[in-house]
Design an enzyme around this catalytic site. Structure first.
Site, PDB file in Angstrom:
ATOM      1  N   ASP A   1       3.887  -0.142  -0.871  1.00 35.24           N
ATOM      2  CA  ASP A   1       2.784   0.592  -0.261  1.00 35.24           C
ATOM      3  C   ASP A   1       2.953   0.459   1.251  1.00 35.24           C
ATOM      4  O   ASP A   1       2.671  -0.601   1.825  1.00 35.24           O
ATOM      5  CB  ASP A   1       1.452   0.004  -0.741  1.00 35.24           C
ATOM      6  CG  ASP A   1       0.266   0.695  -0.087  1.00 35.24           C
ATOM      7  OD1 ASP A   1       0.472   1.467   0.874  1.00 35.24           O
ATOM      8  OD2 ASP A   1      -0.877   0.440  -0.526  1.00 35.24           O
TER       9      ASP A   1
ATOM     10  N   LYS B   1      -2.915   8.712   8.473  1.00 33.05           N
ATOM     11  CA  LYS B   1      -2.901   7.437   9.206  1.00 33.05           C
ATOM     12  C   LYS B   1      -1.792   7.410  10.249  1.00 33.05           C
ATOM     13  O   LYS B   1      -1.599   6.416  10.938  1.00 33.05           O
ATOM     14  CB  LYS B   1      -2.678   6.272   8.236  1.00 33.05           C
ATOM     15  CG  LYS B   1      -3.838   6.034   7.271  1.00 33.05           C
ATOM     16  CD  LYS B   1      -3.551   4.786   6.467  1.00 33.05           C
ATOM     17  CE  LYS B   1      -4.339   4.699   5.190  1.00 33.05           C
ATOM     18  NZ  LYS B   1      -5.765   4.419   5.374  1.00 33.05           N
TER      19      LYS B   1
ATOM     20  N   CYS C   1     -11.741  -1.180   0.830  1.00 34.81           N
ATOM     21  CA  CYS C   1     -11.023  -0.862  -0.422  1.00 34.81           C
ATOM     22  C   CYS C   1     -10.071  -1.981  -0.814  1.00 34.81           C
ATOM     23  O   CYS C   1      -8.981  -1.726  -1.362  1.00 34.81           O
ATOM     24  CB  CYS C   1     -10.277   0.461  -0.327  1.00 34.81           C
ATOM     25  SG  CYS C   1     -11.356   1.850  -0.061  1.00 34.81           S
TER      26      CYS C   1
HETATM   27  N1  7TS Z   1      -2.791   1.394   0.803  1.00 32.57           N
HETATM   28  C1  7TS Z   1      -3.166   0.791   1.944  1.00 32.57           C
HETATM   29  C2  7TS Z   1      -2.490  -0.479   2.362  1.00 32.57           C
HETATM   30  C3  7TS Z   1      -4.180   1.358   2.722  1.00 32.57           C
HETATM   31  O1  7TS Z   1      -4.536   0.756   3.855  1.00 32.57           O
HETATM   32  C4  7TS Z   1      -4.795   2.557   2.289  1.00 32.57           C
HETATM   33  C5  7TS Z   1      -5.936   3.160   3.040  1.00 32.57           C
HETATM   34  C6  7TS Z   1      -4.342   3.145   1.110  1.00 32.57           C
HETATM   35  C7  7TS Z   1      -3.342   2.531   0.390  1.00 32.57           C
HETATM   36  C8  7TS Z   1      -4.888   4.426   0.601  1.00 32.57           C
HETATM   37  O2  7TS Z   1      -4.629   5.479   1.484  1.00 32.57           O
HETATM   38  P1  7TS Z   1      -5.177   6.934   1.164  1.00 32.57           P
HETATM   39  O3  7TS Z   1      -4.765   7.735   2.349  1.00 32.57           O
HETATM   40  O4  7TS Z   1      -4.517   7.369  -0.087  1.00 32.57           O
HETATM   41  O5  7TS Z   1      -6.650   6.810   1.027  1.00 32.57           O
HETATM   42  N2  7TS Z   1      -6.703   2.233   3.767  1.00 32.57           N
HETATM   43  C9  7TS Z   1      -7.898   2.447   4.315  1.00 32.57           C
HETATM   44  C10 7TS Z   1      -8.540   1.483   5.074  1.00 32.57           C
HETATM   45  O6  7TS Z   1      -8.081   0.382   5.334  1.00 32.57           O
HETATM   46  N3  7TS Z   1      -9.723   1.970   5.474  1.00 32.57           N
HETATM   47  O7  7TS Z   1      -9.854   3.204   4.996  1.00 32.57           O
HETATM   48  C11 7TS Z   1      -8.730   3.517   4.264  1.00 32.57           C
END
Ligand code: 7TS
Length: 429
Positions: free
Chosen positions: A221, A247, A386
């Site tokens: 990840d 991000k 999360c």
């Molecule tokens: N894995 C990690 C390590 C993350 O930080 C996040 C999102 C995800 C997976 C999922 O990403 P998405 O774009 O599929 O939602 N992290 C965060 C956070 O730290 N605050 O809001 C979203």
């Protein structure tokens, strides 16, 4: 065009702009982000919620605008000019992202909505085709829900077992017993490159080598690493890697799964529909080749092209320089934040982490801290981010988190610290 793996791949308009690792010109960078000029409640915005989502530079906004004004059409279908241009730009973005992460060829980059969808793709497609009752999946206690829940669903459905690498009090993984946790039945080892809560940078190569030695595939990840530091999938030697465009200066609605070609080739489709097929008959179909086998329906065309522009921007700034700047800023923030009475920082020392700091402040609820700071135009995140199991591990319900990116400054850290002193005053700690 030919990828390093020797596969033919049609992608025009690819250009590489790998830059040297010089220090960041943060004020020039800030000028590229229109939103950083806005005010919140009459004060300049201090945006410290980058781990949740980043802001977008003008170059990305212009790319999206240009796409919709001049090109907008569906991809891989029409023979008209707009559709051909849209397809070329869409595939060029894939080629750029592929090069950015050191993939052997663009066929290995599958567009998804985000990292969450990418992990679900692996769990549904690879997991359902390969895992049987009694097989094990090893994860860690610091995973985001995105790398927990899909495996829990699969575990309930398939009778597979989940194991977890524990987290030490200082926020690093306890890797002493890794060889024991990686059993002969462990088929997949999935872990984050960097914790989105405690900021720990995990030893990806070492963990990957251990996983492979035990015969497991490795899923990384990379949500919190690909945007912030140089990442090369071939050097890391992982088997799957996921990340989200929003991000890393790109639009929402676009992310990617990178996977080894031979593994992806052997996997069944994730979703069925248009674009992912070569032939369809009433009772059976044949699948398209990679990467389109996993991209059912009209994709996020503008968003993929926007992500290509974001990657070009990051390459120009230089990922090594971004990483260094964030580490310096984090070390500074940790030192300044520790001056605040009653503030406890979660996680390891600055030299073991990336650009974020989570903390608790006396018994003030993190939501109250975030709301008070918002009153001063400082945006941080509060909650379990999360990663509820990691908070359970620490015996807390929530934390507050400041997370940095290439446009953040020491002055903004100073404003955060000033704001935190105010919070202490307000709540009479
Ligand atoms: N894995 C990690 C390590 C993350 O930080 C996040 C999102 C995800 C997976 C999922 O990403 P998405 O774009 O599929 O939602 N992290 C965060 C956070 O730290 N605050 O809001 C979203």
């Amino acid at each position: 065009m030919k990828g390093a793996c020797g596969e033919e791949y049609d992608a025009t308009m690819t250009q590489s702009t790998h830059s040297q690792s010089t220090a960041l010109d943060v004020s020039a960078i800030r000028a590229d982000f229109p939103i950083l000029a806005r005010q919140v409640r009459g004060r300049p915005l201090v945006y410290l919620d980058n781990a949740a989502s980043s802001q977008k530079p003008q170059a990305v906004l212009d790319t999206l605008d240009r796409y919709y004004r001049q090109t907008n059409a569906n991809v891989h279908r029409g023979v008209h000019t707009l559709s051909e241009e849209a397809t070329a730009q869409y595939e060029a973005a894939r080629a750029r992202v592929s090069e950015f992460i050191g993939a052997c060829c663009p066929k290995e980059v599958i567009w998804t909505r985000n990292a969450t969808e990418a992990i679900n793709l692996v769990a549904y497609s690879w997991g359902r085709a390969n895992l049987q009752r009694g097989d094990r999946v090893l994860l860690t206690e610091m995973e985001h829900h995105a790398n927990l829940v899909p495996w829990q669903i699969l575990a309930a459905e398939r009778g597979i077992e989940l194991d977890f690498v524990p987290v030490a009090d200082n926020g690093t993984l306890v890797l002493d017993n890794l060889d024991r946790l990686l059993t002969p039945r462990t088929r997949l080892f999935g872990f984050t490159a960097m914790s989105n809560v405690v900021g720990t940078l995990n030893p990806v190569k070492e963990m990957t080598a251990a996983g492979h030695k035990a015969g497991a595939l490795v899923l990384l990840d990379a949500c919190q690493s690909v945007p912030h530091m140089p990442v090369d999938v071939q050097d890391l030697d992982v088997d799957f890697m996921v990340f989200s465009g929003h991000k890393m200066l790109g639009p929402t609605g676009i992310g990617a799964l990178w996977g080894r070609r031979e593994i992806l080739n052997a996997m069944p489709p994730f979703m069925g529909g248009g674009d992912m097929i070569r032939e369809v008959h009433l009772r059976e179909s044949r699948w398209n080749e990679l990467p389109w086998k996993f991209e059912a329906g009209t994709p996020a065309i503008a968003q993929a092209i926007g992500l290509g522009a974001a990657v070009a921007y990051l390459e120009r700034a230089g990922l090594a320089a971004i990483h260094q700047a964030e580490r310096d800023l984090t070390a500074y923030a940790m030192q300044r934040m520790s001056e605040v009475e009653g503030l406890r920082i979660l996680g390891p020392a600055a030299d073991q982490r990336g650009g974020l700091v989570s903390f608790v402040l006396g018994d003030v609820h993190p939501h109250d801290i975030a709301a008070a700071l918002d009153g001063m135009a400082i945006a941080i995140r509060a909650g379990h981010h999360c990663a509820q199991p990691l908070h359970e591990r620490y015996g807390i319900a929530a934390s507050a988190r400041a997370s940095f990116y290439l446009y953040n400054t020491k002055e903004e850290v100073d404003m955060l610290v000033k704001g935190l002193h105010k919070v202490v005053e307000i709540f009479a700690l």
